[in-house]
Motif scaffolding. Structure first.
Motif, short mmCIF file in Angstrom:
data_model
loop_
_atom_site.label_atom_id
_atom_site.label_comp_id
_atom_site.label_asym_id
_atom_site.label_seq_id
_atom_site.Cartn_x
_atom_site.Cartn_y
_atom_site.Cartn_z
N LEU A 28 6.27 64.53 10.28
CA LEU A 28 7.49 65.34 10.52
C LEU A 28 7.12 66.79 10.85
N LEU A 29 6.00 66.95 11.58
CA LEU A 29 5.56 68.31 11.93
C LEU A 29 6.63 69.02 12.77
N GLY A 30 6.96 70.21 12.36
CA GLY A 30 7.97 70.99 13.08
C GLY A 30 9.36 70.80 12.50
N ARG A 31 9.43 70.18 11.30
CA ARG A 31 10.75 69.94 10.70
C ARG A 31 11.41 71.27 10.34
N PRO A 32 12.72 71.32 10.47
CA PRO A 32 13.41 72.58 10.16
C PRO A 32 13.67 72.73 8.66
N GLU A 33 14.05 73.90 8.27
CA GLU A 33 14.42 74.16 6.87
C GLU A 33 15.83 73.63 6.65
N LEU A 34 15.99 72.84 5.59
CA LEU A 34 17.30 72.23 5.37
C LEU A 34 18.20 73.09 4.50
N LEU A 35 19.47 73.17 4.91
CA LEU A 35 20.48 73.85 4.10
C LEU A 35 21.17 72.84 3.20
N GLU A 36 21.34 71.64 3.75
CA GLU A 36 21.97 70.55 2.98
C GLU A 36 21.20 69.27 3.26
N GLY A 37 21.17 68.37 2.31
CA GLY A 37 20.51 67.08 2.50
C GLY A 37 19.05 67.12 2.11
N ASN A 38 18.41 66.00 2.35
CA ASN A 38 17.01 65.83 1.95
C ASN A 38 16.23 65.38 3.18
N ILE A 39 15.05 65.96 3.38
CA ILE A 39 14.31 65.67 4.60
C ILE A 39 13.92 64.19 4.71
N GLU A 40 13.70 63.54 3.55
CA GLU A 40 13.34 62.11 3.61
C GLU A 40 14.46 61.26 4.19
N ASP A 41 15.67 61.76 4.12
CA ASP A 41 16.81 60.97 4.63
C ASP A 41 16.76 60.82 6.16
N ILE A 42 15.86 61.57 6.79
CA ILE A 42 15.72 61.43 8.25
C ILE A 42 15.19 60.02 8.58
N TYR A 43 14.52 59.40 7.55
CA TYR A 43 14.02 58.03 7.77
C TYR A 43 15.12 57.00 7.54
N ALA A 44 16.24 57.43 6.99
CA ALA A 44 17.33 56.47 6.72
C ALA A 44 17.87 55.93 8.04
#
Lengths: 378, 232
Positions: free
Chosen positions: A121-137
């Motif tokens: 997930l190189l280049g992932r943005p900073e999250l305001l809401e949610g969880n970065i792992e949920d991108i795999y959902a």
């Protein structure tokens, strides 16, 4: 000397009409110059938004790429080859492409989709809401909360949309350093989902992002990539490449340059003419000062001080006015592309100095020529 | 007998060359003593102003010399001449040449400021001289708010403020009515002129001749007569 400068100051500012005309001329010129160059700087910054937001050290691309948006997909073997170059710590693909969303209201909206490497997930943005792992959902997308988010009808975590007949769900809301230039909302997802959901050509990697082991490996990596027929450049070089495209390959740079030159000429004309009139009106007084015992260099100092004071005050007002305008504009239009850089300020300052030198030159020339004898002759 | 303040020797000045050459001053010599009011009179174009300019270190003569305290002022360089004018000569110009954007007191303080005096001290000193010319109450007005006679007195205060020993008046009554002109000259004679100072006046106004100790008449650049011991 302070007394002389005080006299020069009073002579200048007490002539309210001319002082105002001088200030307006220079302020207006500086305002236009800074405004023009700030808009250009804003455009350039936004045009490179993806590069700065992703934050990779080295970008590998087809040599014909001019901006982030017009990427030319590369075959997958390039990535494997790059990973084999000595000095590469890691290399991951990045998908960058456009798509059309169908929103819940039935409205269609263009978006930019960035597909991040599934593993890192190189280049992932900073999250305001949610969880970065949920991108795999399943169907997970992260939306960027910027000035464009309202075009997606202000989605929240859980908002559903359609992308090429695929279901998409917002699983996170992110913030980025810079917004894009073209007023299109941005979505992040995984690389594999991006190439699966969005119609692609035979090759799918828009860019390969590389992290070198050490800084000194960058030159080797560039050379090896060039040997493969591709281009490896640092993020800074990529931003410059994009800037150069807008500067030299589009009409924007030329237009901004013309407007800046016109602003400079207007400022030069107004202030030069007004200052010359100011000197002419006081010429007999300068002659009287010479007769009384003022030396030529003292009169030169007075005139240069007057020109410099006016120029610097006008510069300050112009920059202030421009900053205020940009501030007000950004309150109404958050995506307003304008940024005051030190380069803009430096350029405007240089032009103001030229205006001051020109104005004082014509004044000094006139004053040095006056003979005290002319004062007696009337 | 008072000391000699200025000695002019064989002063010559011409303008232009060839056929257009005009001989403005031709071999003029004279002396002015301290305590004397010396009037230079003559019709327009007689060379008065040219002579005055040469006497005051403003216009370089083609030949001849101007000695002040045994120094030939035309042997000085430009900066030394400027210092000489600043320290030794007070000018009252025909049109006063006051700065309309400065206050009256600031106008008077200019010579002191040119002499690098502290601003506040210069203003304080200028106020004293405005008091002498009776205009202290008008000190903080711009000169344009003053009458012609008052402006003339401001110009006199400016000329005096650096305490020069030579005062030069160029057509002092040209912009004034008869009464005002006489009042100004009477004031100069009684309050300004003293044994350590001389006054050189260029005029063609015969109504003020009564204030002269010596009158030098000029015509076509030459001295036609010198009358001494006139003052009452």
């Amino acid at each position: 000397m302070i007394g002389l400068l005080k006299i020069a100051f009073k002579l200048l500012v007490n002539d309210k009409g001319k002082f105002a005309a001088l200030l307006i001329g220079i302020t207006f010129a500086v305002f236009l110059m800074v405004q023009m160059t700030s808009i250009f700087a804003g455009i350039l910054q936004k045009a490179s938004a993806v590069v700065t937001n992703i934050g990779a050290k080295i970008w590998i691309m087809d040599p014909s790429v001019t901006t982030v948006a017009n990427s030319v997909p590369m075959p997958d073997y390039v990535q494997d080859a790059v990973r084999s170059i000595p000095g590469v710590k890691y290399a991951v693909p990045l998908y960058s492409g456009g798509a059309t969303l169908k929103l819940q209201s039935g409205v269609y909206q263009s978006v930019t989709v960035l597909g991040l490497d599934d593993t890192s997930l190189l280049g992932r943005p900073e999250l305001l809401e949610g969880n970065i792992e949920d991108i795999y959902a399943e169907n997970g997308f992260i939306v960027v909360k910027d000035s464009e988010i309202e075009k997606l009808e202000n989605p929240v975590v859980g908002t559903v949309f359609e992308l090429n007949d695929h279901r998409g769900v917002i699983v996170g809301i992110a913030k980025v350093t810079n917004n894009g230039l073209f007023g299109i909302p941005s979505l992040y997802t995984t690389y594999n989902r991006a190439i699966q959901y969005i119609p692609s050509a035979r090759f799918t990697s828009s860019y390969i992002l590389v992290e070198p082991k050490v800084e000194s490996d960058i030159a080797t990596i560039k050379q090896e990539v060039a040997n493969m027929g591709y281009l490896a450049i640092t993020d800074e070089e990529f931003c410059n490449k994009i800037s150069n495209f807008y500067k030299y390959k589009t009409g924007i740079g030329t237009n901004i340059l013309f407007m800046t030159i016109i602003s400079f000429v207007v400022g030069l004309s107004i202030s030069g003419q007004t200052f010359y009139t100011f000197i002419l009106e006081n010429l007999d007084k300068f002659g009287a000062l010479k007769a009384i015992g003022a030396k030529s260099q003292e009169l030169v100092i007075m005139i240069v001080f007057q020109a410099a004071f006016t120029a610097l005050t006008g510069y300050g007002l112009g920059v202030g006015l421009c900053t205020l305008m940009i501030f007000l504009a950004k309150m109404r239009l958050p995506n307003y592309a304008s940024i005051v850089t030190y380069t803009d300020l430096g350029m405007a300052f240089l032009m103001v100095i030229i205006i001051a030198i020109f104005s004082s030159y014509i004044g000094v020339r006139k004053v040095l020529k006056i003979e005290p004898f002319d004062v007696f002759r009337g | 007998m008072a000391n000699t303040a200025i000695i002019a020797r064989q002063l010559v000045k011409w303008f232009g060359e060839g056929e257009s050459r005009t001989n403005a001053v031709q071999e003029v010599s004279f002396e002015i003593r301290y305590g004397e009011s010396f009037f230079l009179v003559g019709p327009s174009g007689s060379g008065k102003t040219t002579l005055l300019s040469m006497m005051s270190g403003i216009l370089r003569p083609n030949s001849g010399s101007v000695l002040i305290d045994n120094t030939d002022i035309w042997s000085l360089n430009n900066d030394e001449l400027a210092d000489f004018r600043l320290n030794r000569i007070g000018f009252v110009f025909q049109d006063y040449h006051l700065f309309p954007r400065l206050t009256t007191v600031e106008n008077v303080a200019i010579p002191l400021i040119l002499k690098r005096c502290d601003w506040d001290e210069a203003i304080e000193e200028a106020l004293k001289f405005l008091d002498i010319v009776g205009l202290k109450g008008r000190a903080f007005l711009p000169p344009v708010k003053l009458s012609g006679g008052e402006q003339q007195r401001v110009a006199i205060a400016r000329a005096m403020v650096s305490q020069p020993d030579i005062l030069i008046f160029d057509e002092p009554t040209a912009s004034l009515d008869g009464d005002s002109g006489k009042k100004i000259m009477a004031f100069v004679k009684s309050d300004i002129l003293n044994e350590k100072r001389c006054v050189l006046v260029v005029t063609h106004d015969d109504r003020i001749f009564e204030f002269a100790d010596c009158i030098m008449k000029m015509e076509d650049g030459k001295v036609t007569a010198i009358e001494k011991g006139l003052a009452k």
